[in-house]
Scaffold this active site. Structure first.
Site, PDB file in Angstrom:
ATOM      1  N   SER A  15      12.893   4.789 -18.694  1.00 37.11           N
ATOM      2  CA  SER A  15      12.675   3.524 -17.650  1.00 37.11           C
ATOM      3  C   SER A  15      12.756   2.265 -18.570  1.00 37.11           C
ATOM      4  O   SER A  15      11.579   1.846 -19.404  1.00 37.11           O
ATOM      5  CB  SER A  15      11.432   4.112 -16.845  1.00 37.11           C
ATOM      6  OG  SER A  15      11.315   2.884 -16.034  1.00 37.11           O
ATOM      7  N   SER A  17      11.760  -0.216 -16.351  1.00 36.44           N
ATOM      8  CA  SER A  17      10.615  -1.000 -15.527  1.00 36.44           C
ATOM      9  C   SER A  17       9.571  -1.619 -16.227  1.00 36.44           C
ATOM     10  O   SER A  17       9.261  -2.697 -15.897  1.00 36.44           O
ATOM     11  CB  SER A  17      10.248  -0.012 -14.340  1.00 36.44           C
ATOM     12  OG  SER A  17      11.458   0.394 -13.510  1.00 36.44           O
ATOM     13  N   LYS A  66      11.164   9.887  -4.819  1.00 31.31           N
ATOM     14  CA  LYS A  66      11.436   8.848  -3.724  1.00 31.31           C
ATOM     15  C   LYS A  66      11.205   9.493  -2.248  1.00 31.31           C
ATOM     16  O   LYS A  66      10.737   8.731  -1.539  1.00 31.31           O
ATOM     17  CB  LYS A  66      12.844   8.010  -3.528  1.00 31.31           C
ATOM     18  CG  LYS A  66      12.871   7.178  -5.006  1.00 31.31           C
ATOM     19  CD  LYS A  66      14.226   6.541  -5.048  1.00 31.31           C
ATOM     20  CE  LYS A  66      14.544   5.595  -6.174  1.00 31.31           C
ATOM     21  NZ  LYS A  66      15.476   4.958  -6.304  1.00 31.31           N
ATOM     22  N   ASN A  87      10.797   3.396  -2.965  1.00 28.60           N
ATOM     23  CA  ASN A  87      10.787   3.056  -4.416  1.00 28.60           C
ATOM     24  C   ASN A  87       9.799   2.241  -4.769  1.00 28.60           C
ATOM     25  O   ASN A  87       9.358   1.952  -5.973  1.00 28.60           O
ATOM     26  CB  ASN A  87      12.118   2.571  -5.004  1.00 28.60           C
ATOM     27  CG  ASN A  87      12.146   1.021  -4.729  1.00 28.60           C
ATOM     28  OD1 ASN A  87      11.511   0.447  -3.724  1.00 28.60           O
ATOM     29  ND2 ASN A  87      12.977   0.281  -5.499  1.00 28.60           N
ATOM     30  N   ALA A 129      27.207   9.438  -0.608  1.00 31.81           N
ATOM     31  CA  ALA A 129      26.587   9.749   0.449  1.00 31.81           C
ATOM     32  C   ALA A 129      25.274  10.391   0.075  1.00 31.81           C
ATOM     33  O   ALA A 129      24.634  11.068   0.879  1.00 31.81           O
ATOM     34  CB  ALA A 129      27.257  10.441   1.621  1.00 31.81           C
ATOM     35  N   GLY A 131      21.002   9.987  -1.745  1.00 33.02           N
ATOM     36  CA  GLY A 131      20.087   9.035  -1.632  1.00 33.02           C
ATOM     37  C   GLY A 131      20.509   7.673  -2.048  1.00 33.02           C
ATOM     38  O   GLY A 131      19.764   6.641  -1.000  1.00 33.02           O
ATOM     39  N   ASN A 152      33.169  10.338   0.490  1.00 33.94           N
ATOM     40  CA  ASN A 152      32.460  11.090  -0.449  1.00 33.94           C
ATOM     41  C   ASN A 152      33.052  12.602  -0.575  1.00 33.94           C
ATOM     42  O   ASN A 152      33.863  12.838   0.118  1.00 33.94           O
ATOM     43  CB  ASN A 152      30.978  11.435   0.253  1.00 33.94           C
ATOM     44  CG  ASN A 152      30.146  12.106  -0.627  1.00 33.94           C
ATOM     45  OD1 ASN A 152      29.926  11.699  -1.886  1.00 33.94           O
ATOM     46  ND2 ASN A 152      29.210  13.248  -0.221  1.00 33.94           N
ATOM     47  N   THR A 154      31.917  15.365  -0.662  1.00 31.31           N
ATOM     48  CA  THR A 154      31.733  16.227   0.562  1.00 31.31           C
ATOM     49  C   THR A 154      31.830  15.438   1.894  1.00 31.31           C
ATOM     50  O   THR A 154      30.888  14.750   2.167  1.00 31.31           O
ATOM     51  CB  THR A 154      30.219  16.884   0.294  1.00 31.31           C
ATOM     52  OG1 THR A 154      30.025  17.434  -0.944  1.00 31.31           O
ATOM     53  CG2 THR A 154      29.953  18.069   1.572  1.00 31.31           C
ATOM     54  N   TYR A 217      24.762   1.829 -15.222  1.00 29.52           N
ATOM     55  CA  TYR A 217      25.265   0.932 -16.084  1.00 29.52           C
ATOM     56  C   TYR A 217      24.863   1.693 -17.527  1.00 29.52           C
ATOM     57  O   TYR A 217      24.606   2.758 -17.632  1.00 29.52           O
ATOM     58  CB  TYR A 217      24.053  -0.300 -16.101  1.00 29.52           C
ATOM     59  CG  TYR A 217      22.642   0.103 -16.416  1.00 29.52           C
ATOM     60  CD1 TYR A 217      21.979   0.342 -15.018  1.00 29.52           C
ATOM     61  CD2 TYR A 217      22.242   0.447 -17.507  1.00 29.52           C
ATOM     62  CE1 TYR A 217      20.848   0.724 -15.174  1.00 29.52           C
ATOM     63  CE2 TYR A 217      20.943   0.601 -17.650  1.00 29.52           C
ATOM     64  CZ  TYR A 217      20.339   0.981 -16.362  1.00 29.52           C
ATOM     65  OH  TYR A 217      18.903   1.146 -16.582  1.00 29.52           O
TER      66      TYR A 217
HETATM   67  P1  ATR Z   1      21.247  10.021  -5.285  1.00 31.67           P
HETATM   68  O1  ATR Z   1      19.899  10.006  -4.847  1.00 31.67           O
HETATM   69  O2  ATR Z   1      21.315   9.522  -6.732  1.00 31.67           O
HETATM   70  O3  ATR Z   1      22.264   9.469  -4.560  1.00 31.67           O
HETATM   71  P2  ATR Z   1      22.376  12.859  -4.606  1.00 31.67           P
HETATM   72  O4  ATR Z   1      21.686  12.686  -3.502  1.00 31.67           O
HETATM   73  O5  ATR Z   1      22.346  13.946  -5.555  1.00 31.67           O
HETATM   74  O6  ATR Z   1      21.818  11.518  -5.618  1.00 31.67           O
HETATM   75  O7  ATR Z   1      23.942  12.096  -4.634  1.00 31.67           O
HETATM   76  C1  ATR Z   1      24.818  12.236  -5.654  1.00 31.67           C
HETATM   77  C2  ATR Z   1      26.111  11.539  -5.017  1.00 31.67           C
HETATM   78  O8  ATR Z   1      27.077  11.473  -5.953  1.00 31.67           O
HETATM   79  C3  ATR Z   1      26.654  12.377  -3.714  1.00 31.67           C
HETATM   80  O9  ATR Z   1      27.385  11.519  -2.762  1.00 31.67           O
HETATM   81  C4  ATR Z   1      27.522  13.436  -4.412  1.00 31.67           C
HETATM   82  O10 ATR Z   1      28.689  13.835  -4.016  1.00 31.67           O
HETATM   83  P3  ATR Z   1      28.479  15.212  -3.069  1.00 31.67           P
HETATM   84  O11 ATR Z   1      27.535  14.780  -1.717  1.00 31.67           O
HETATM   85  O12 ATR Z   1      29.745  15.784  -2.745  1.00 31.67           O
HETATM   86  O13 ATR Z   1      27.621  16.055  -3.812  1.00 31.67           O
HETATM   87  C5  ATR Z   1      28.500  12.339  -5.583  1.00 31.67           C
HETATM   88  N1  ATR Z   1      28.820  13.237  -6.902  1.00 31.67           N
HETATM   89  C6  ATR Z   1      27.990  13.649  -7.973  1.00 31.67           C
HETATM   90  N2  ATR Z   1      28.785  14.421  -8.636  1.00 31.67           N
HETATM   91  C7  ATR Z   1      30.081  13.830  -8.377  1.00 31.67           C
HETATM   92  C8  ATR Z   1      31.533  13.819  -8.893  1.00 31.67           C
HETATM   93  N3  ATR Z   1      31.603  14.443 -10.211  1.00 31.67           N
HETATM   94  N4  ATR Z   1      32.773  13.444  -8.312  1.00 31.67           N
HETATM   95  C9  ATR Z   1      32.510  12.971  -7.167  1.00 31.67           C
HETATM   96  N5  ATR Z   1      31.062  12.574  -6.493  1.00 31.67           N
HETATM   97  C10 ATR Z   1      30.168  13.373  -7.373  1.00 31.67           C
END
Ligand code: ATR
Length: 274
Positions: A15, A17, A66, A87, A129, A131, A152, A154, A217
């Site tokens: 972190s 922070s 969170k 947060n 999509a 958090g 997204n 999914t 980043y």
């Molecule tokens: P966070 O809280 O950091 O947003 P999360 O809720 O696990 O973490 O969400 C991760 C996001 O990255 C989701 O939109 C995920 O897509 P899915 O909803 O289909 O799981 C997306 N993501 C993660 N790995 C990915 C990949 N290899 N290609 C495309 N999208 C990805």
């Protein structure tokens, strides 16, 4: 006694922070100590309670807590309510704990104030999509963009998210293959790059004027931003500014003073990522 602040998460050793807030405190001549606290996955609530029983005044909360912080807070700001994630925790005068979410405000500040990217009247594309994306949608809609499109991996999750924010503005979900035109601003809120992957965006979404932002980043340009540059995007920005600005918003809430975030951002770029 010195006021105590901390960031709680698991893992927490990377972190930035503590560095950011210590620099803010130094700049603003605030007598406080800010540390990083590794909290066991099942031990979040007692850790927060203990912290505020002592000289703790405020906390930042990061992965994976969170949503737990959102549930634990006695009161919530409207933006934390819509983000369904917290947060920033603030000890109130009456001893209760208020939850806020400064992630979206931090991203908007970085774009609008630091990078001079206008959002009003613009077409935005948001990828992801989870958090992280949920936390930024309302602050973006408050800037009155022409529209926000969410894509997204999914699709159903993008659809659910768009539905739950539709009262705040023009927001819709689309499939990757439905994207046929360039956007003004594109924001990557997925964790795809952690797996060394790229979201399957068609080249058509990028024009020369498109501003492309990655919430991630690193020392080098993220793979997503490299791809965007290869498609001809002139302005590509990583998420370090968002990190510093969300911290600045938390700091202001706790201390009532605005830190010089630009100076801290420049310092981080020069030293921490070197
Ligand atoms: P966070 O809280 O950091 O947003 P999360 O809720 O696990 O973490 O969400 C991760 C996001 O990255 C989701 O939109 C995920 O897509 P899915 O909803 O289909 O799981 C997306 N993501 C993660 N790995 C990915 C990949 N290899 N290609 C495309 N999208 C990805």
């Amino acid at each position: 006694m010195t006021d105590l602040y901390a960031v709680m998460g698991n893992p927490i050793n990377h972190s930035k922070s503590p560095t950011i807030h210590s620099k803010f405190a130094e700049q603003a001549k605030q007598d406080l100590v800010y540390s990083a606290m590794l909290v066991p996955t099942e031990g979040f609530e007692p850790a927060v309670k203990d912290f505020f029983k002592g000289h703790g005044r405020g906390l930042n909360i990061t992965v994976p807590f969170k949503e737990k912080a959102y549930q634990l807070a006695n009161s919530l700001t409207p933006r934390a309510q819509t983000a369904e994630a917290v947060n920033t925790l603030v000890l109130q005068e009456d001893g209760t704990i208020m939850g806020d979410n400064t992630d979206g405000a931090g991203l908007v500040r970085d774009l609008v104030m630091n990078q001079k990217v206008d959002i009003a009247g613009k077409k935005l594309l948001v990828i992801g999509a989870g958090g992280a994306v949920r936390g930024i949608l309302q602050p973006f809609l408050e800037q009155a963009p022409e529209s926000i499109t969410i894509v997204n991996r999914t699709f159903e999750k993008a659809q659910l998210l768009a539905n739950s924010f539709e009262e705040y503005g023009d927001i819709k979900a689309k499939g990757f293959d439905e994207l046929t035109e360039p956007f003004d601003v594109i924001i990557n809120g997925t964790s795809a790059s952690l797996a060394g992957e790229l979201p399957p965006l068609p080249d058509a979404v990028i024009a020369q004027h498109t501003c492309v932002y990655d919430m991630m980043y690193g020392k080098e340009l993220t793979p997503f931003l490299q791809w965007a540059q290869q498609q001809g995007a002139e302005k590509v920005i990583d998420g370090l500014g968002m990190l510093v600005e969300q911290a600045a918003v938390s700091f202001e809430i706790w201390r009532g003073v605005k830190p010089n975030s630009i100076e801290v951002l420049q310092d981080l770029r020069e030293h921490l990522l070197a």
